[in-house]
Write a protein that holds these residues in place. Structure first.
Motif, PDB file in Angstrom:
ATOM      1  N   ASP A   1     -15.489   9.936   4.895  1.00 52.32           N
ATOM      2  CA  ASP A   1     -14.847   8.784   5.524  1.00 52.32           C
ATOM      3  C   ASP A   1     -13.531   8.498   4.802  1.00 52.32           C
ATOM      4  O   ASP A   1     -13.475   8.476   3.571  1.00 52.32           O
ATOM      5  CB  ASP A   1     -15.757   7.560   5.440  1.00 52.32           C
ATOM      6  N   VAL A   2     -12.477   8.276   5.566  1.00 57.04           N
ATOM      7  CA  VAL A   2     -11.152   8.111   4.969  1.00 57.04           C
ATOM      8  C   VAL A   2     -10.349   7.111   5.788  1.00 57.04           C
ATOM      9  O   VAL A   2     -10.522   6.989   7.010  1.00 57.04           O
ATOM     10  CB  VAL A   2     -10.422   9.475   4.902  1.00 57.04           C
ATOM     11  N   GLU A   3      -9.492   6.378   5.104  1.00 63.22           N
ATOM     12  CA  GLU A   3      -8.527   5.502   5.751  1.00 63.22           C
ATOM     13  C   GLU A   3      -7.135   6.060   5.524  1.00 63.22           C
ATOM     14  O   GLU A   3      -6.891   6.784   4.566  1.00 63.22           O
ATOM     15  CB  GLU A   3      -8.618   4.084   5.174  1.00 63.22           C
ATOM     16  N   GLY A   4      -6.212   5.694   6.420  1.00 58.97           N
ATOM     17  CA  GLY A   4      -4.830   6.128   6.266  1.00 58.97           C
ATOM     18  C   GLY A   4      -4.421   7.074   7.365  1.00 58.97           C
ATOM     19  O   GLY A   4      -4.866   6.961   8.515  1.00 58.97           O
ATOM     20  N   SER A   5      -3.601   8.054   7.024  1.00 59.79           N
ATOM     21  CA  SER A   5      -3.076   8.990   8.015  1.00 59.79           C
ATOM     22  C   SER A   5      -2.724  10.307   7.350  1.00 59.79           C
ATOM     23  O   SER A   5      -2.525  10.374   6.131  1.00 59.79           O
ATOM     24  CB  SER A   5      -1.839   8.406   8.707  1.00 59.79           C
TER      25      SER A   5
ATOM     26  N   THR B   1      -0.592   9.403  -1.739  1.00 52.05           N
ATOM     27  CA  THR B   1       0.420   9.702  -0.732  1.00 52.05           C
ATOM     28  C   THR B   1       1.182  10.941  -1.172  1.00 52.05           C
ATOM     29  O   THR B   1       1.592  11.046  -2.338  1.00 52.05           O
ATOM     30  CB  THR B   1       1.400   8.523  -0.572  1.00 52.05           C
ATOM     31  N   PHE B   2       1.365  11.891  -0.252  1.00 53.49           N
ATOM     32  CA  PHE B   2       2.085  13.112  -0.616  1.00 53.49           C
ATOM     33  C   PHE B   2       2.623  13.771   0.646  1.00 53.49           C
ATOM     34  O   PHE B   2       2.223  13.451   1.775  1.00 53.49           O
ATOM     35  CB  PHE B   2       1.183  14.090  -1.364  1.00 53.49           C
ATOM     36  N   THR B   3       3.558  14.696   0.458  1.00 52.86           N
ATOM     37  CA  THR B   3       4.092  15.503   1.550  1.00 52.86           C
ATOM     38  C   THR B   3       3.986  16.979   1.187  1.00 52.86           C
ATOM     39  O   THR B   3       3.969  17.341   0.000  1.00 52.86           O
ATOM     40  CB  THR B   3       5.559  15.159   1.852  1.00 52.86           C
ATOM     41  N   ALA B   4       3.897  17.810   2.196  1.00 52.70           N
ATOM     42  CA  ALA B   4       3.894  19.262   1.990  1.00 52.70           C
ATOM     43  C   ALA B   4       4.686  19.894   3.122  1.00 52.70           C
ATOM     44  O   ALA B   4       4.576  19.486   4.277  1.00 52.70           O
ATOM     45  CB  ALA B   4       2.463  19.799   1.955  1.00 52.70           C
TER      46      ALA B   4
ATOM     47  N   GLY C   1       6.388  25.106  11.208  1.00 44.84           N
ATOM     48  CA  GLY C   1       7.556  24.283  10.967  1.00 44.84           C
ATOM     49  C   GLY C   1       7.295  22.799  10.905  1.00 44.84           C
ATOM     50  O   GLY C   1       8.233  22.018  10.924  1.00 44.84           O
ATOM     51  N   ARG C   2       6.020  22.382  10.827  1.00 44.27           N
ATOM     52  CA  ARG C   2       5.718  20.957  10.794  1.00 44.27           C
ATOM     53  C   ARG C   2       5.337  20.506   9.388  1.00 44.27           C
ATOM     54  O   ARG C   2       4.466  21.084   8.753  1.00 44.27           O
ATOM     55  CB  ARG C   2       4.593  20.625  11.780  1.00 44.27           C
ATOM     56  N   GLN C   3       5.980  19.473   8.935  1.00 41.90           N
ATOM     57  CA  GLN C   3       5.706  18.892   7.626  1.00 41.90           C
ATOM     58  C   GLN C   3       4.418  18.069   7.679  1.00 41.90           C
ATOM     59  O   GLN C   3       4.106  17.430   8.677  1.00 41.90           O
ATOM     60  CB  GLN C   3       6.874  17.993   7.227  1.00 41.90           C
ATOM     61  N   LEU C   4       3.663  18.088   6.589  1.00 37.61           N
ATOM     62  CA  LEU C   4       2.481  17.242   6.462  1.00 37.61           C
ATOM     63  C   LEU C   4       2.846  16.035   5.607  1.00 37.61           C
ATOM     64  O   LEU C   4       3.318  16.183   4.479  1.00 37.61           O
ATOM     65  CB  LEU C   4       1.335  18.007   5.800  1.00 37.61           C
ATOM     66  N   VAL C   5       2.649  14.843   6.158  1.00 36.88           N
ATOM     67  CA  VAL C   5       2.890  13.590   5.435  1.00 36.88           C
ATOM     68  C   VAL C   5       1.567  12.835   5.414  1.00 36.88           C
ATOM     69  O   VAL C   5       1.082  12.394   6.461  1.00 36.88           O
ATOM     70  CB  VAL C   5       3.980  12.740   6.116  1.00 36.88           C
ATOM     71  N   ALA C   6       0.977  12.707   4.240  1.00 37.50           N
ATOM     72  CA  ALA C   6      -0.366  12.141   4.124  1.00 37.50           C
ATOM     73  C   ALA C   6      -0.379  10.883   3.279  1.00 37.50           C
ATOM     74  O   ALA C   6       0.301  10.794   2.253  1.00 37.50           O
ATOM     75  CB  ALA C   6      -1.329  13.174   3.536  1.00 37.50           C
ATOM     76  N   ASP C   7      -1.158   9.912   3.727  1.00 39.11           N
ATOM     77  CA  ASP C   7      -1.410   8.673   2.992  1.00 39.11           C
ATOM     78  C   ASP C   7      -2.909   8.429   3.121  1.00 39.11           C
ATOM     79  O   ASP C   7      -3.372   7.890   4.120  1.00 39.11           O
ATOM     80  CB  ASP C   7      -0.602   7.517   3.583  1.00 39.11           C
TER      81      ASP C   7
END
Length: 326
Positions: A53-57, A22-25, A6-12
């Motif tokens: 290696d990645v920046e963001g969240s 940036t996207f959501t799932a 039940g948790r949404q993924l919000v990625a940047d």
């Protein structure tokens, strides 16, 4: 299965010189990621998995996956080439993730056996990867990823390199398992069939940027990049702030400039001719490149060969016009 449904993924996510997306799932959703080679598809998956290696969240509910050590992310990853442990049996490969988390052998093997049974390969439990076919090995790889009950399942072109008949069978099997999977699935693919049959939503990457997001049918009907248009068999032409798309069989091919103000027209040399079902398909360098289908008889009558200059035209009523961006 997942401990946190039940948790949404919000990625940047930003991977140097490769991805800025940036996207959501949503939970239970299959998000297909498509785009040309070099668009950053695999880099996006590897960023979530912690392999680059990645920046963001990448927030899964209140938890930022990028802030967690890789082994704590509850992410399952399936690569193109299976990458099974060659010294382990199919059963031990599937049980590996659970054992790495501290599960006892008996409990881990019980779960692994169940997943091999679900994929119809329980009788192969004792075989090493070298004793498996490509399709069997990929079933083991997918079972291994699902056995740990991941919150996020990452599939990086899982059908690549398999025979067409094997691809079709595995696609059907995977679709059945994904319907019951409560987590989020990110599926990188180069095949329109995967996007149309497995995905709830499609994300189009172009040069590392998100070019389009939407339901598969919407993306297929109104593609916003040449790559997607080619995947679904449409021509795509920019026209100011709009795009126009149309099918190859709606294109008229002629040796002279067509008449009539209701026709859109283009001009250029034939790059290739090839059979396409009952038709002959032309690729014409018409700025942009366009596809046209005509009958073999018409191609013979027009004496069409690579390099010959032709005119292409389409009635204004035969094209779909929509905004280039939303």
């Amino acid at each position: 299965m997942s401990t946190a449904p039940g948790r949404q993924l919000v990625a940047d996510l930003r991977v140097a010189d490769r991805v800025d997306a940036t996207f959501t799932a949503e939970p239970g959703e299959v998000l297909a990621i498509i785009g040309p080679n070099g668009a950053g598809k695999s880099s996006l998956l590897h960023a979530v998995a912690g392999l680059v290696d990645v920046e963001g969240s990448a927030h899964l509910g209140d938890t930022d996956l990028l802030a967690l050590p890789v082994r704590e992310r509850r992410v399952g990853l399936v690569f193109q080439g299976q990458l099974l442990f060659p010294h382990l049996s199919a059963l031990d490969n599937v049980a590996f993730g659970l054992r790495a988390r501290g599960e006892g052998r008996a409990a881990a093997e019980s779960v692994a056996s169940d997943w091999l049974e679900r994929f119809g390969i329980a009788d192969l439990a004792g075989r090493k990867p070298r004793e498996l076919s490509g399709g069997q090995a990929q079933r083991v790889a997918i079972a291994r990823a699902l056995a740990t009950g991941p919150d996020v399942l990452l599939l990086d072109e899982p059908f690549t390199g398999l025979d067409v008949s094997v691809q079709m069978a595995l696609r059907i099997e995977l679709g059945r398992h994904l319907r019951d999977f409560p987590g989020i699935t990110l599926l990188v693919t180069h095949d329109a069939i995967d996007a149309l049959t497995l995905a709830d939503k499609v994300l189009v990457l172009d040069d590392g940027q998100v070019a389009q997001v939407g339901p598969p049918a919407e993306v297929a009907a109104e593609p916003r990049t040449p790559h997607v248009a080619r995947l679904v068999g449409l021509n795509l032409v920019p026209d100011g702030d709009d795009l126009i798309s149309f099918t190859p069989d709606s294109v008229v091919v002629s040796l002279h400039e067509p008449e009539g103000s209701t026709r859109l027209r283009w001009h250029g040399p034939i790059a290739t001719l090839a059979p396409h079902g009952d038709a002959v398909r032309l690729l014409v360098h018409a700025s942009p490149d366009l596809l046209a289908d005509l009958t073999p008889a018409a191609a013979t009558e027009l004496e069409l060969v690579p390099g010959r200059e032709v005119w292409l035209s389409a009635k204004a009523t035969a094209v779909s016009r929509y905004a280039a961006r939303r």
